[in-house]
Design a protein around this motif. Structure first.
Motif, short mmCIF file in Angstrom:
data_model
loop_
_atom_site.label_atom_id
_atom_site.label_comp_id
_atom_site.label_asym_id
_atom_site.label_seq_id
_atom_site.Cartn_x
_atom_site.Cartn_y
_atom_site.Cartn_z
N SER A 1 0.82 -1.22 0.00
CA SER A 1 0.00 0.00 0.00
C SER A 1 0.85 1.27 0.00
N SER B 1 3.72 4.18 -1.11
CA SER B 1 4.23 4.87 -2.30
C SER B 1 5.68 4.47 -2.51
N GLN C 1 7.90 6.05 0.18
CA GLN C 1 7.74 5.37 1.47
C GLN C 1 8.46 4.03 1.47
#
Length: 216
Positions: free
Chosen positions: A117, A119, A122
């Motif tokens: 989930s 990006s 991240q």
């Protein structure tokens, strides 16, 4: 710590002579296909081959350019704790280390998130955290800021400088000259060879050399 004498690897690395001492901060730069990532893989042991002329007396952590090639946990916490579990630490110590590294990279709120989930930026931070928490002596960072927003990029670069001040050896692969300026020594590769190894400031003043190696 790292000593390479006339090292060759297939046709990707040619006659590499390189000595790196503990605590150095080095930029490794060059155009695409110059041999940078292969050299990083060689130093970190990923190629799993005996190479004549190479001596390394420390374990080296390599943070990949593409975090998807490194992340293995289902959640952020799972991924960062993977290496710690192999160290047989108590749960209390593990949680303290995980919390500290998440705070340092400003991603504590991602602790329970699934990796899928996240990006790209991240994921890049989590991949860095998963090796940073293991406290290696040498870190090779392969384009670790490419997916980061400006604020996150500044935070990560400050953390890298902090690690170096604490005595860690840093080898950063980058295309950004503003990042190169952070290191005292820079190695330039071209056509599988080292064509410059020396003072960063002198390199950045040599416009002809930068142009010849497609760095500007």
């Amino acid at each position: 710590m790292i000593n390479l004498k006339n090292v060759n690897y297939k046709n990707i690395l040619k006659n590499i002579n390189l000595k790196i001492e503990k605590g150095e901060y080095i930029s490794l730069i060059g155009s695409n296909g110059s041999g940078k990532t292969t050299l990083a893989n060689l130093l970190s042991g990923l190629l799993e081959e005996q190479i004549e002329g190479m001596k390394i007396d420390k374990k080296i952590a390599l943070v990949f350019e593409n975090p998807d090639n490194q992340l293995i946990g289902t959640t952020v916490e799972d991924d960062i704790s993977f290496g710690l579990r192999n160290m047989q630490l108590s749960r209390e110590v593990m949680q303290r280390k995980i919390t500290q590294i998440l705070d340092e990279l400003d991603i504590f709120e991602l602790k329970k998130r699934e990796i899928s989930s996240l990006s790209g930026g991240q994921k890049q931070k989590v991949a860095f955290a998963s090796l940073l928490v293991l406290d290696f002596e040498v870190y090779i960072l392969d384009e670790v800021t490419t997916m980061l927003d400006p604020e996150s990029k500044e935070l990560v670069l400050e953390l890298i400088s902090k690690l170096n001040k604490e005595g860690k050896t840093i080898i950063q692969i980058t295309h950004f000259l503003e990042e190169v300026k952070l290191s005292k020594r820079t190695i330039v590769m071209k056509n599988a060879q080292i064509v410059y190894d020396g003072d960063t400031e002198k390199l950045l003043e040599n416009e002809n050399l930068l142009i010849e190696n497609r760095l500007i």
